[in-house]
Design a protein around this motif. Structure first.
Motif: not given
Length: 196
Positions: A65, A69, A73, A145
């Motif tokens: 990621p 990202e 999360a 995630l």
């Protein structure tokens, strides 16, 4: 191997033995010894810890990621201690069990430096990922995630391992039929068995 090819069983006479490295995505494999039965199935026990390169078509990829990202999360503090995290990633402790109970979950461990370690769980099929960020002398953080909550699944499998008297890998076995790979604890017809 993660799955034993049916062709291996079909090419082995009843009473014949198949010995192969086998395991789930989560940790190292084991030496599996299967006996082929007259009904076309095969069954046998797991053994010692083995480290072999995965068969090419059964290798797993991992997710990487972006920082954006990761910052977006879900984030929480795990209730597990450093000792428990070690048990969750060690073959001879809970890692083999977690691999059997949490399908399609690939474990990676990265030592960033002498004080920081990342334990990551990956499922590329669902684009799910989790990281336990460990720092010496500080609280751990878990990032998750994707649609699967891989850390929650691994944590639940670890709790099951504790509740089940911490079974070692050699207490597990596998029965393979034309349609299923069924793992079992202690006995093929015992209380604890499930399809992989």
């Amino acid at each position: 191997m993660r799955r034993i090819p049916q062709a291996w069983i079909e090419q082995t006479l009843p009473g014949g033995v198949i010995v192969t490295p086998w395991g789930a995505d989560f940790c190292n494999g084991t030496l599996l010894r299967l006996t082929v039965l007259a009904d076309g199935s095969a069954s046998g026990r797991c053994g010692k810890n083995l480290r072999f390169m995965r068969v090419r078509e059964q290798r797993r990829e991992f997710l990487d990621p972006t920082e954006a990202e990761i910052s977006g999360a879900d984030k929480e503090k795990p209730s597990r201690s450093a000792v428990e995290l070690f048990e969750m990633t060690e073959f001879s402790r809970a890692a083999f069990t977690i691999g059997l109970r949490v399908p399609s979950c690939y474990l990676t461990i990265e030592d960033i430096d002498g004080d920081h370690r990342h334990i990551e769980l990956h499922d590329v099929r669902t684009a799910s990922w989790a990281r336990v960020a460990m720092a010496r002398g500080a609280d751990f953080e878990v990032y998750q995630l994707g649609p699967r909550r891989l850390w929650d699944e691994a944590d639940a499998a670890y709790a099951w391992w504790l509740e089940s008297s911490r079974p070692s890998p050699d207490r597990y076995g596998l029965t393979i039929t034309a349609s299923d790979h069924e793992v079992w604890l202690d006995e093929p017809t015992g209380q604890h068995r499930w399809t992989l």
